[in-house]
Design an enzyme around this catalytic site. Structure first.
Site, short mmCIF file in Angstrom:
data_model
loop_
_atom_site.label_atom_id
_atom_site.label_comp_id
_atom_site.label_asym_id
_atom_site.label_seq_id
_atom_site.Cartn_x
_atom_site.Cartn_y
_atom_site.Cartn_z
N CYS A 175 0.96 -1.20 0.16
CA CYS A 175 0.11 0.11 0.01
C CYS A 175 0.93 1.30 -0.05
O CYS A 175 1.99 1.16 0.41
CB CYS A 175 -0.97 -0.10 1.26
SG CYS A 175 -2.41 1.03 0.99
N CYS B 134 -4.32 -0.98 -3.08
CA CYS B 134 -4.89 0.30 -3.35
C CYS B 134 -4.29 0.82 -4.64
O CYS B 134 -3.16 0.24 -5.20
CB CYS B 134 -4.55 1.45 -2.23
SG CYS B 134 -2.65 1.61 -1.84
N CYS C 210 3.71 0.80 -8.22
CA CYS C 210 4.49 -0.59 -8.20
C CYS C 210 3.46 -1.64 -8.80
O CYS C 210 2.79 -2.28 -8.12
CB CYS C 210 4.94 -0.96 -6.64
SG CYS C 210 5.68 -2.47 -6.69
#
Length: 141
Positions: A9, A81, A88
Site C-alpha cells: 500500500c 490500493c 509499483c
C-alpha cells in the site's frame, strides 16, 4: 513450508497493516504475511483499534518501506490500493502479483464515529477478501 504474502500500500499505515495482521492471526499456520509501503507513514491508531475489536493486536507492527523487500522472494504480492498499483504495478520478486482495491479509511472526514465506521468497513472488506482468497475454500488453500 509457509507461503510468503506481501501486502503493498502507499503508506503502509492502515489497509496493508490490517491485512498483514489478519492473515497472520487467522491463517498463520499456512502463510507468512508481510506489508510494505511505497511512502510509509506511522501505523494509524484507528487501524489498531478496529483490529482489537475482532481480537487481533497489530499494535506491535511497524510501517516498512517496500524497498526493504527488494530481492526477497514472495509467493504472492497484493497491492491493496490504486496508488500502490500505479507506483509499483508488480513486485518483481513475487510469483504472483494481484490487485485488491480497498478505500483508504485514513482520509475519512467527519465525526469520530464516522471515522471509526469507515475503518470498520474497510477492515471487514479486507478480512472477507482474505477469507475468500486465502481461506479453506479460496484460491490459495
Amino acid at each position: 513450508m509457509k507461503k510468503k504474502i506481501l501486502f503493498i500500500c502507499t503508506h503502509n499505515k492502515a489497509r496493508s497493516q490490517m491485512a498483514e495482521g489478519y492473515l497472520r492471526a487467522r491463517y498463520g499456520d499456512r502463510y507468512e504475511p508481510f506489508s510494505g509501503g511505497t511512502e510509509p507513514g506511522p501505523l494509524d491508531p484507528m487501524a489498531v483499534e478496529v483490529m482489537k475489536e475482532i481480537g487481533i493486536d497489530i499494535s506491535g507492527q511497524k510501517s516498512k518501506n517496500l524497498s526493504e523487500f527488494n530481492g526477497v522472494e514472495m509467493d504472492v504480492a497484493v497491492a491493496v490500493c490504486d496508488s500502490a498499483r500505479a507506483a509499483c504495478p508488480f513486485f518483481p520478486w513475487a510469483n504472483e502479483n494481484i490487485h485488491a482495491e480497498f478505500p483508504d479509511p485514513t482520509g475519512t472526514k467527519g465525526t469520530p464515529e464516522e471515522r471509526v465506521a469507515a475503518f470498520r468497513e474497510v477492515r471487514d472488506r479486507i478480512t472477507s477478501w482474505i477469507d475468500g482468497y486465502f481461506g479453506d475454500a479460496g484460491k490459495m488453500k
